[in-house]
Structure formats: structure tokens, C-alpha cells
Design a protein around this motif. Structure first.
Motif, PDB file in Angstrom:
ATOM      1  N   UNK A 127       0.786  -1.174  -0.195  1.00  0.00           N
ATOM      2  CA  UNK A 127       0.052   0.080  -0.054  1.00  0.00           C
ATOM      3  C   UNK A 127       0.848   1.285  -0.045  1.00  0.00           C
ATOM      4  N   UNK A 128       2.145   1.267  -0.160  1.00  0.00           N
ATOM      5  CA  UNK A 128       2.850   2.381  -0.254  1.00  0.00           C
ATOM      6  C   UNK A 128       3.154   2.911   0.981  1.00  0.00           C
ATOM      7  N   UNK A 129       3.730   4.412   0.942  1.00  0.00           N
ATOM      8  CA  UNK A 129       3.658   5.209   2.070  1.00  0.00           C
ATOM      9  C   UNK A 129       4.235   6.551   1.853  1.00  0.00           C
ATOM     10  N   UNK A 130       3.623   7.391   2.572  1.00  0.00           N
ATOM     11  CA  UNK A 130       4.291   9.039   2.155  1.00  0.00           C
ATOM     12  C   UNK A 130       5.632   9.148   2.737  1.00  0.00           C
ATOM     13  N   UNK A 131       6.106  10.482   2.678  1.00  0.00           N
ATOM     14  CA  UNK A 131       7.403  10.554   2.862  1.00  0.00           C
ATOM     15  C   UNK A 131       7.726  10.813   4.505  1.00  0.00           C
ATOM     16  N   UNK A 132       6.636  10.711   5.261  1.00  0.00           N
ATOM     17  CA  UNK A 132       6.743  10.634   6.596  1.00  0.00           C
ATOM     18  C   UNK A 132       6.965   9.639   7.233  1.00  0.00           C
ATOM     19  N   UNK A 133       6.924   8.222   6.438  1.00  0.00           N
ATOM     20  CA  UNK A 133       7.009   7.061   7.069  1.00  0.00           C
ATOM     21  C   UNK A 133       8.472   6.687   6.984  1.00  0.00           C
ATOM     22  N   UNK A 134       8.600   5.272   7.696  1.00  0.00           N
ATOM     23  CA  UNK A 134      10.019   4.962   8.143  1.00  0.00           C
ATOM     24  C   UNK A 134      11.044   5.197   6.874  1.00  0.00           C
ATOM     25  N   UNK A 135      10.425   4.673   5.432  1.00  0.00           N
ATOM     26  CA  UNK A 135      11.355   4.557   4.445  1.00  0.00           C
ATOM     27  C   UNK A 135      11.497   6.086   3.942  1.00  0.00           C
ATOM     28  N   UNK A 136      10.991   7.054   4.252  1.00  0.00           N
ATOM     29  CA  UNK A 136      11.162   8.528   3.826  1.00  0.00           C
ATOM     30  C   UNK A 136      11.062   8.458   2.329  1.00  0.00           C
ATOM     31  N   UNK A 137      10.200   7.876   1.824  1.00  0.00           N
ATOM     32  CA  UNK A 137      10.172   7.543   0.076  1.00  0.00           C
ATOM     33  C   UNK A 137       9.967   8.936  -0.312  1.00  0.00           C
ATOM     34  N   UNK A 138      10.453   9.468  -1.317  1.00  0.00           N
ATOM     35  CA  UNK A 138      10.408  10.619  -1.981  1.00  0.00           C
ATOM     36  C   UNK A 138       9.044  10.296  -3.082  1.00  0.00           C
TER      37      UNK A 138
ATOM     38  N   UNK B 188      -2.084   9.809   4.044  1.00  0.00           N
ATOM     39  CA  UNK B 188      -1.849   8.535   4.646  1.00  0.00           C
ATOM     40  C   UNK B 188      -1.846   8.286   6.031  1.00  0.00           C
ATOM     41  N   UNK B 189      -2.352   9.290   6.773  1.00  0.00           N
ATOM     42  CA  UNK B 189      -2.862   9.171   8.087  1.00  0.00           C
ATOM     43  C   UNK B 189      -3.950   7.811   8.320  1.00  0.00           C
TER      44      UNK B 189
END
Length: 408
Positions: A334-345, A373-374
Motif C-alpha cells: 500500500x505504499x507510504x508517504x515521505x513521513x513513514x520510516x522509508x522516507x520515500x520521495x 496516509x494518516x
């Protein structure tokens, strides 16, 4: 004339099936307009997305590792249990995955629990101190058990044959006091872990209505999940900062045999968000070595106990949650935004993954840039494995959607 009638009947059937709907072919930006049409083609991925639950108010699919499906008996359509907001709070509903027809299952106060037993065709839930089960076809409800008022327990999972449920209880009032004072996760998470409050695991015998203690420790016990096929195997975790805990545990509810599934191999290594494959052959989990640097999905063979499947992915492909098909050859994230642990751009996507050697090869299914993503999307494969089901708020409220794996 006869031919025209036949064509009219065929067109009506296709329209009802959503296959002859002009809007189904409309290619637009997912979440770019509010409201979205009932179905559309994601302009970034070319995959068809539908609003699976067409119901006013907020609607939410289950957490990624709680299976919500009850299979069809003949050809009437599989059922999926979900939550819908009502005037009496959140209630359980079913949606027919073939017809999209919705039916309400519960009408009580404080309904909670994401527990479906396909074998008994029931959704189990708790209301106050009492536990019930409702048949998804007949809607007949049966009373299961009532906790003692001083117990303050809450069931979290039901086993494969519907014979046992599991719950965890914290000793004393300290945990509830922390949660009351610090309701946000970023405030209570470390505090509960640091307190090392005594927690006790119990199993509830559904038939005999008896509660039995099976394990106790001064760790934050959480994330209860029975195997989908082994009725005696219960997975649980030591909750807390993942880089500090030995997280993933399995316990046999009959003999009490307890084991740690994954042992840390380096400083700041984390393992979590564990889930069983549909046939119970593997327990999969998010593995990072170390945290936030290299990303894997790893699987533990339930027969051998060996961690024999590990797939690496890049930072953008990392997902908060994953899921897998029955043959364990196709995965979703489900992916994730830049605030998650991966800091994905660029990680805000619903993904499809295929193993390619020791890596994942990914395909983007839905652009989630308009999703906050909250609310975590929590992906599930549909029972026929043709769709990935997820929840999202890109229309301005919580809804349940599905994306077709085959491209149009």
C-alpha cells in the motif's frame, strides 16, 4: 427485432456488470475530482479502479492481516465484511463482491473487532463486555461470552475453525491511564513500552464459554492473529519500538509452546507487520536491515521454521503493509508517504510485486498522491485474486475501493 432484443438484453447485462459503462473507460487522475465516478481508469497506471462500497458515510475495510472474506456457496458472489459509520457508531456490513449489494450485520453500540471465520460463515465482534457472532448469510446472531466487569478484556482474533478466540489483558490501570492521557500514537507508544506492564494472553473456548490463561510476561503483548489454517497456532508480538523489541512470536494454545520467529542480526534491524499467507504456509513480515536503510519482505516457513524467502525492494516500493496470493507468487503493497520510516520521495502508490530472484519487480496500480496516509490503505487480494482491495480518503472521506490487476 429478435436480434435487437438480444442485443438490448446483452447490453443491460454488461451495464449491470460494469463492463459496458462508458465511465469505466474514462481515464482520469485518481482523487483529482470529488466525487470520483463509480469507476475509472487511473491515468498514471492504466488500471481500472472502482468504488467497491457505494454507501453514504465513512466506510472502512479491515486491517491488512485480518481476512474479511466468506466464500460463495455456488455462484452468488463472495462476501466481504467491512465497517460502516451509522448514527449508532461503526457497524459491520457485508458487500457482495459480484453484485456490490450491501447488507448490515450489526446494530449495537460500541461494535469492535475484525474477526471473520469462513468455516462457520460468521463475523465475530464485541459490544461492551459481551462477544457475539453473526452469520453473514442468515444474519442470525448468537451470544458467545461476557467478560467480568473487572476484567476489561477485548478479543482480537478467532481461530480457523471458530472454536477459540484470543485476547490480551494488561495488569492494573497503568496502560489505560497512559492511553487516556496521551491518545496520539507518537505520544503513548514509547511510554507503554518503557513501562513494561505485565500482560496476559488468554484463549476463550467458544463452545464451553471458558477463559484460560496461556501466557504472561512483562512486555507489551499485541497484534494477536490466529493462523488461517492451523487452529492451534496463535501469532502475537512484543509491541514497542521495532528496533528494540524481539517482536514476532508464535504460541501453541494447546501445549503453551512459545517461540520467537525472527532473531535480530544487527543493531537497529527491525521486523514487523507480520501476516500469514492465505493457506498458512508462511508468516511474512517487513524486514529492514538496518531500519530505514535497506528494505525486504521476508517469509518464515511454518513447517521448517526457516526464513527461506527474502525479497528486497527499493525505498519507494516499501509499503506500510503487504499481502500475498494463495500461491505466494504475487504480492501487493500500500505504499507510504515521505513521513513513514522509508522516507520515500515517491512512494504513494498501490503496488503489485512479483519475485524476480531475490528482489521484487513492481508495478504501480493506483496513484495515491491525493490520499492522506494518516489513513493506512491496508491492501487485500480479492478471493478470485483479480483485484486488490484497499481503503482511501482521496474523495474527502473514508471509502473502500478495488483496483483490477489486469490492465485495460
Amino acid at each position: 427485432m429478435i436480434m435487437n432484443k438480444k442485443l438490448a438484453v446483452l447490453a443491460l447485462a454488461l451495464l449491470q456488470a460494469g463492463l459496458f459503462n462508458a465511465k469505466a473507460q474514462e481515464t482520469i487522475e485518481t482523487g483529482g475530482t470529488k466525487p470520483m465516478p463509480a469507476q475509472w481508469i487511473d491515468n498514471e497506471t492504466g488500471h481500472r479502479v472502482i468504488r467497491l462500497v457505494n454507501r453514504e458515510n465513512d466506510n472502512g475495510s479491515f486491517y491488512f492481516n485480518n481476512t474479511p472474506f466468506v466464500p460463495q456457496k455456488k455462484n452468488e458472489g463472495d462476501l466481504m465484511v467491512f465497517y460502516g459509520k451509522t448514527d449508532k457508531g461503526m457497524q459491520l456490513f457485508t458487500v457482495n463482491l459480484k453484485t456490490q449489494k450491501i447488507k448490515q450485520l450489526t446494530d449495537r453500540t460500541k461494535v469492535s473487532g475484525e474477526m471473520v471465520c469462513a468455516k462457520t460463515r460468521e463475523a465475530f465482534y464485541q459490544s461492551g463486555d459481551s462477544i457475539f457472532a453473526v452469520n453473514v448469510n442468515t444474519h442470525k446472531t448468537r451470544f458467545i461470552y461476557a467478560f467480568d466487569p473487572d476484567f476489561k478484556g477485548r478479543v482480537g482474533t478467532v481461530n480457523a475453525d471458530g472454536a477459540y478466540m484470543a485476547c490480551v489483558k494488561a495488569t492494573g490501570e497503568q496502560e489505560r491511564e497512559i492511553l487516556a492521557k496521551y491518545p496520539e500514537k507518537h505520544d503513548f507508544f514509547n511510554r507503554i513500552y518503557d513501562a513494561h506492564i505485565q500482560h496476559t494472553l488468554y484463549v476463550l473456548d467458544v463452545k464451553h464459554k471458558t477463559l484460560k490463561q496461556i501466557h504472561q510476561e512483562n512486555e507489551w503483548t499485541n497484534h494477536l492473529l490466529f493462523s488461517p489454517t492451523d487452529p492451534d497456532n496463535l501469532s502475537y508480538c512484543h509491541e514497542g519500538p521495532w528496533e528494540k523489541v524481539d517482536r514476532i512470536w508464535n504460541i501453541n494454545i494447546k501445549n503453551g509452546k512459545n517461540k520467537l520467529l525472527h532473531k535480530r542480526t544487527m543493531v537497529n534491524e527491525i521486523a514487523g507487520h507480520e501476516f500469514f499467507s492465505p493457506l498458512g504456509n508462511t508468516e511474512w513480515f517487513d524486514l529492514q536491515k538496518p531500519k530505514g536503510q535497506t528494505f525486504f519482505l521476508a517469509g518464515i516457513n511454518m513447517k521448517t521454521g526457516k526464513e527461506d524467502r527474502v525479497y528486497q525492494m527499493d525505498r519507494n516500493e516499501w509499503s506500510i503493509h503487504f499481502n500475498v496470493t494463495k500461491d505466494e507468487q504475487t504480492f501487493a503493497g500500500d505504499g507510504g508517504n515521505s513521513g513513514q520510516v522509508a522516507k520515500a520521495p515517491d512512494g504513494m502508490w498501490i503496488y503489485l510485486f512479483k519475485p524476480n530472484g531475490d528482489h521484487f519487480k513492481s508495478e504501480k496500480l493506483v496513484n495515491m498522491k491525493h490520499h492522506n496516509y494518516h489513513l493506512e490503505p491496508n491492501v487485500h487480494f480479492s478471493p478470485d485474486e483479480k483485484w486488490v482491495i484497499f481503503r482511501a480518503n482521496f474523495e474527502g472521506h473514508e471509502g473502500v475501493y478495488a483496483v483490477e490487476i489486469a490492465k485495460h
